[in-house]
Scaffold this motif. Structure first.
Motif, PDB file in Angstrom:
ATOM      1  N   THR A 146       0.779  -1.404  -0.014  1.00  0.00           N
ATOM      2  CA  THR A 146       0.158  -0.030   0.073  1.00  0.00           C
ATOM      3  C   THR A 146       0.695   1.207  -0.002  1.00  0.00           C
ATOM      4  OG1 THR A 146      -0.081  -0.287   2.440  1.00  0.00           O
ATOM      5  CG2 THR A 146      -1.889  -1.170   1.178  1.00  0.00           C
ATOM      6  N   ASP A 147       2.207   1.143   0.040  1.00  0.00           N
ATOM      7  CA  ASP A 147       3.103   2.335  -0.096  1.00  0.00           C
ATOM      8  C   ASP A 147       3.892   2.451  -1.332  1.00  0.00           C
ATOM      9  OD1 ASP A 147       4.682   0.046   0.038  1.00  0.00           O
ATOM     10  OD2 ASP A 147       5.801   0.454   1.736  1.00  0.00           O
ATOM     11  N   ARG A 148       3.387   1.780  -2.341  1.00  0.00           N
ATOM     12  CA  ARG A 148       3.877   1.912  -3.815  1.00  0.00           C
ATOM     13  C   ARG A 148       5.108   1.147  -3.949  1.00  0.00           C
ATOM     14  NH1 ARG A 148       3.003   7.259  -3.501  1.00  0.00           N
ATOM     15  NH2 ARG A 148       4.774   7.786  -4.603  1.00  0.00           N
ATOM     16  N   GLN A 149       5.636   0.150  -2.881  1.00  0.00           N
ATOM     17  CA  GLN A 149       6.799  -0.543  -2.970  1.00  0.00           C
ATOM     18  C   GLN A 149       6.168  -1.862  -3.371  1.00  0.00           C
ATOM     19  OE1 GLN A 149       9.602  -0.920  -3.619  1.00  0.00           O
ATOM     20  NE2 GLN A 149      10.998  -0.091  -2.044  1.00  0.00           N
ATOM     21  N   VAL A 150       7.423  -2.645  -4.145  1.00  0.00           N
ATOM     22  CA  VAL A 150       7.127  -4.061  -4.381  1.00  0.00           C
ATOM     23  C   VAL A 150       7.833  -4.964  -3.270  1.00  0.00           C
ATOM     24  CG1 VAL A 150       7.483  -5.954  -5.901  1.00  0.00           C
ATOM     25  CG2 VAL A 150       6.834  -3.573  -6.803  1.00  0.00           C
ATOM     26  N   TYR A 151       7.230  -5.841  -2.538  1.00  0.00           N
ATOM     27  CA  TYR A 151       7.405  -6.913  -1.780  1.00  0.00           C
ATOM     28  C   TYR A 151       7.841  -8.197  -2.441  1.00  0.00           C
ATOM     29  CZ  TYR A 151       6.900  -2.983   1.609  1.00  0.00           C
ATOM     30  OH  TYR A 151       6.608  -1.872   2.222  1.00  0.00           O
ATOM     31  N   TYR A 152       8.708  -9.051  -1.747  1.00  0.00           N
ATOM     32  CA  TYR A 152       8.902 -10.477  -1.976  1.00  0.00           C
ATOM     33  C   TYR A 152       9.077 -11.519  -0.910  1.00  0.00           C
ATOM     34  CZ  TYR A 152      13.799 -10.554  -1.163  1.00  0.00           C
ATOM     35  OH  TYR A 152      15.104 -10.591  -0.605  1.00  0.00           O
ATOM     36  N   SER A 153       8.620 -12.629  -0.996  1.00  0.00           N
ATOM     37  CA  SER A 153       8.778 -13.706  -0.188  1.00  0.00           C
ATOM     38  C   SER A 153       8.994 -14.907  -0.716  1.00  0.00           C
ATOM     39  CB  SER A 153       7.367 -13.820   0.815  1.00  0.00           C
ATOM     40  OG  SER A 153       7.657 -14.725   1.993  1.00  0.00           O
ATOM     41  N   PHE A 154       9.726 -15.893  -0.193  1.00  0.00           N
ATOM     42  CA  PHE A 154      10.030 -17.081  -0.812  1.00  0.00           C
ATOM     43  C   PHE A 154       9.618 -18.236   0.349  1.00  0.00           C
ATOM     44  CE2 PHE A 154      14.390 -15.708   0.393  1.00  0.00           C
ATOM     45  CZ  PHE A 154      14.893 -16.951   1.180  1.00  0.00           C
ATOM     46  N   ALA A 191      11.215  -5.584   0.973  1.00  0.00           N
ATOM     47  CA  ALA A 191      11.040  -4.861  -0.337  1.00  0.00           C
ATOM     48  C   ALA A 191      12.077  -4.892  -1.171  1.00  0.00           C
ATOM     49  CB  ALA A 191      11.031  -3.193   0.294  1.00  0.00           C
ATOM     50  N   LEU A 192      11.641  -4.962  -2.574  1.00  0.00           N
ATOM     51  CA  LEU A 192      12.905  -4.968  -3.467  1.00  0.00           C
ATOM     52  C   LEU A 192      13.955  -3.675  -3.338  1.00  0.00           C
ATOM     53  CD1 LEU A 192      11.036  -7.119  -4.374  1.00  0.00           C
ATOM     54  CD2 LEU A 192      11.780  -6.568  -6.883  1.00  0.00           C
ATOM     55  N   PRO A 193      15.004  -3.856  -3.451  1.00  0.00           N
ATOM     56  CA  PRO A 193      15.643  -2.636  -3.473  1.00  0.00           C
ATOM     57  C   PRO A 193      15.248  -1.466  -4.427  1.00  0.00           C
ATOM     58  CG  PRO A 193      17.286  -4.393  -3.564  1.00  0.00           C
ATOM     59  CD  PRO A 193      15.689  -5.053  -3.974  1.00  0.00           C
ATOM     60  N   GLY A 194      15.475  -0.349  -3.779  1.00  0.00           N
ATOM     61  CA  GLY A 194      15.057   0.881  -4.507  1.00  0.00           C
ATOM     62  C   GLY A 194      13.666   1.163  -4.762  1.00  0.00           C
ATOM     63  N   PHE A 195      13.270   2.494  -4.754  1.00  0.00           N
ATOM     64  CA  PHE A 195      11.752   2.661  -4.724  1.00  0.00           C
ATOM     65  C   PHE A 195      11.192   2.295  -5.870  1.00  0.00           C
ATOM     66  CE2 PHE A 195       8.245   6.236  -4.539  1.00  0.00           C
ATOM     67  CZ  PHE A 195       7.357   5.212  -3.677  1.00  0.00           C
ATOM     68  N   ALA A 196      10.100   1.345  -5.831  1.00  0.00           N
ATOM     69  CA  ALA A 196       9.526   0.797  -7.193  1.00  0.00           C
ATOM     70  C   ALA A 196       8.363   1.949  -7.626  1.00  0.00           C
ATOM     71  CB  ALA A 196       8.486  -0.211  -6.700  1.00  0.00           C
ATOM     72  N   ASP A 197       7.761   2.647  -6.859  1.00  0.00           N
ATOM     73  CA  ASP A 197       7.122   3.829  -7.197  1.00  0.00           C
ATOM     74  C   ASP A 197       5.936   3.348  -8.077  1.00  0.00           C
ATOM     75  OD1 ASP A 197       5.813   6.277  -7.350  1.00  0.00           O
ATOM     76  OD2 ASP A 197       6.928   7.055  -8.869  1.00  0.00           O
ATOM     77  N   THR A 198       5.077   2.397  -7.810  1.00  0.00           N
ATOM     78  CA  THR A 198       4.080   1.851  -8.550  1.00  0.00           C
ATOM     79  C   THR A 198       2.920   1.505  -7.791  1.00  0.00           C
ATOM     80  OG1 THR A 198       3.417   0.120 -10.272  1.00  0.00           O
ATOM     81  CG2 THR A 198       4.912  -0.575  -8.152  1.00  0.00           C
ATOM     82  N   ASN A 199       1.610   1.932  -8.460  1.00  0.00           N
ATOM     83  CA  ASN A 199       0.339   1.330  -7.626  1.00  0.00           C
ATOM     84  C   ASN A 199      -0.255   0.499  -8.462  1.00  0.00           C
ATOM     85  OD1 ASN A 199      -0.358   2.752 -10.159  1.00  0.00           O
ATOM     86  ND2 ASN A 199      -0.949   4.602  -8.753  1.00  0.00           N
ATOM     87  N   MET A 200       0.361  -0.429  -9.457  1.00  0.00           N
ATOM     88  CA  MET A 200       0.069  -1.536 -10.212  1.00  0.00           C
ATOM     89  C   MET A 200       0.648  -2.893  -9.820  1.00  0.00           C
ATOM     90  SD  MET A 200       0.054   0.305 -14.172  1.00  0.00           S
ATOM     91  CE  MET A 200      -0.700   2.047 -14.224  1.00  0.00           C
ATOM     92  N   ALA A 201       0.092  -3.820 -10.380  1.00  0.00           N
ATOM     93  CA  ALA A 201       0.568  -5.190  -9.961  1.00  0.00           C
ATOM     94  C   ALA A 201       1.924  -5.575 -10.557  1.00  0.00           C
ATOM     95  CB  ALA A 201      -0.452  -6.465 -10.458  1.00  0.00           C
ATOM     96  N   PRO A 202       2.815  -6.167  -9.916  1.00  0.00           N
ATOM     97  CA  PRO A 202       4.137  -6.507 -10.579  1.00  0.00           C
ATOM     98  C   PRO A 202       3.684  -7.849 -11.589  1.00  0.00           C
ATOM     99  CG  PRO A 202       3.878  -7.368  -8.253  1.00  0.00           C
ATOM    100  CD  PRO A 202       2.736  -6.880  -8.512  1.00  0.00           C
ATOM    101  N   THR A 203       4.944  -8.186 -12.200  1.00  0.00           N
ATOM    102  CA  THR A 203       4.774  -9.174 -13.051  1.00  0.00           C
ATOM    103  C   THR A 203       6.414  -9.914 -13.116  1.00  0.00           C
ATOM    104  OG1 THR A 203       4.302 -10.522 -15.358  1.00  0.00           O
ATOM    105  CG2 THR A 203       5.342  -8.125 -15.282  1.00  0.00           C
ATOM    106  N   VAL A 204       6.710 -11.288 -13.124  1.00  0.00           N
ATOM    107  CA  VAL A 204       7.647 -11.879 -13.095  1.00  0.00           C
ATOM    108  C   VAL A 204       7.808 -12.961 -14.276  1.00  0.00           C
ATOM    109  CG1 VAL A 204       7.894 -11.515 -10.636  1.00  0.00           C
ATOM    110  CG2 VAL A 204       6.857 -13.578 -11.489  1.00  0.00           C
TER     111      VAL A 204
END
Length: 382
Positions: A119-127, A142-155
């Protein structure tokens, strides 16, 4: 689609796909146009049963087991195995523990990796900490660096071993960005490079990305699509000669940011405006397993990975339209509406591969079509 449903007709479909794709490979070597694909479309079924999601579900497979990750109606992350009962992932307080958009998941290197936009526009990961056991996860980071997104990630995996994963987003400025994640280590992954951002093109959706091995140049390549500011489906990365297919970018393993910066494009996919205008983000997927790319052109894995499809919800009728390829995206069919009632949704569709086929999944819009409950997870073979 349920496992039992997928088994029905698979043997016949696999034999037909094998004949068609074998002919394609022979024609490819000879320089002739590829053979037409033989598609076996199924019917919509409620594969999620009682599960509900307001966003598109995310799927991954290692070739034998399939996992589904969804955003629940509680904005938490819920995971299930082979369409079984869903369980809530690790619960953290604050922006790392909730999302307002669809998550992403990928199986590779014997583990599961989950991603979501906080909800803070950052992308998070877990494994998963016990191999592919979906019941035990690390805390969200959080992934390093500010993602600055309000949309879904894709991998997507970036190599034949699946040891490198690309994470892609669309930032609030409309530019696509990506970062490489090295998952070859037993401990937490490394991020060798910072986010690389596309300096051209403004997109109003997140990109959806897949990968392929190109035996013509011996390179692995990323293929991405997104909705442009004009509402049409665009190829985000391109070699500059789109023609009748989907643009791509050869991967520089040392620096994913360089891959993104040096690609040409974007280019608009061919197709009639009636089908090519998307209300939401498009989705792209290839057949085969997600955890590696095959460079063995004689293998079933390679043939399966050549089957590719793109789907989007049309702005005109609110239903799912699809364009397909049997040669990894070098040539695509025209846009066509799916059969069995096109499948209404009020969010992005999700396409994913399983064996020799590509499947579509939706968060169903029960207000448009009452065959299934609102936000039910509905799936079909394309």
């Amino acid at each position: 689609m349920g496992r039992s449903s997928r088994r029905r007709g698979r043997a016949g479909a696999a034999r037909r796909a094998l004949v068609v794709l074998s002919a394609f490979l022979l024609a490819w070597v000879a320089g002739a146009p590829p053979a037409a694909a033989s598609w076996s479309e199924g019917r919509w079924i409620n594969s999620g049963e009682n599960a509900r999601t307001p966003s598109s579900p995310s799927y991954t497979t290692d070739g034998t087991t399939q996992w589904r990750l969804v955003r629940g109606d509680d904005n938490g992350l819920w995971i299930s195995r082979n369409n079984g009962p869903a369980s809530r992932m690790n619960i953290n307080s604050g922006p790392a523990g909730a999302t307002y958009v669809a998550p992403a998941i990928i199986a590779t290197q014997g583990r599961l990796y989950a991603f979501h936009t906080g909800t803070d526009r950052q992308v998070y990961y877990s494994f998963s900490v016990r191999g592919n056991d979906s019941g035990w996860w690390t805390d969200w980071r959080a992934l390093p660096g500010f993602a600055d997104t309000n949309m879904a990630p894709t991998v997507s995996v970036l190599d034949t071993l699946g040891s490198n994963v690309g994470v892609f987003i669309t930032r609030t400025n409309g530019h696509v960005a990506g970062v490489r994640m090295d998952v070859s280590l037993d401990s937490y992954p490394r991020f060798p490079t910072a986010w690389g951002e596309v300096a051209y093109g403004v997109f109003r959706s997140r990109p959806d990305v897949t990968s392929r091995f190109n035996p013509v140049n011996g390179r692995t390549e990323i293929v991405a699509v997104a909705t442009g500011s004009d509402g049409h489906v665009w190829s985000v990365f391109s070699d500059g000669t789109l023609g009748g297919g989907i643009g791509y970018a050869p991967i520089f393993f040392g620096d994913l940011a360089e891959t993104i910066r040096t690609s040409h494009g974007p280019q608009r996919l061919p197709g009639a405006a009636a089908a090519g205008e998307c209300t939401f983000a498009p989705s792209i997927a290839r057949g085969g397993r997600d955890d590696r790319l095959s460079n063995d052109t004689s293998s079933a894995d390679f043939r399966n990975q050549q089957g590719l499809a793109i789907g989007c919800i049309s702005s005109n009728d609110g239903n799912l339209w699809v364009t397909r390829s049997s040669d990894g995206g070098r040539n695509v069919t025209g846009w066509s509406s799916t059969s069995d009632g096109a499948g209404p949704s009020n969010t992005t569709p999700e396409l994913h591969g399983q064996g020799d086929a590509v499947y579509a999944a939706l968060s169903w819009d029960g207000g448009q079509d009452r065959r299934f409950p609102d936000h039910a997870i509905i799936e079909k073979r394309l």
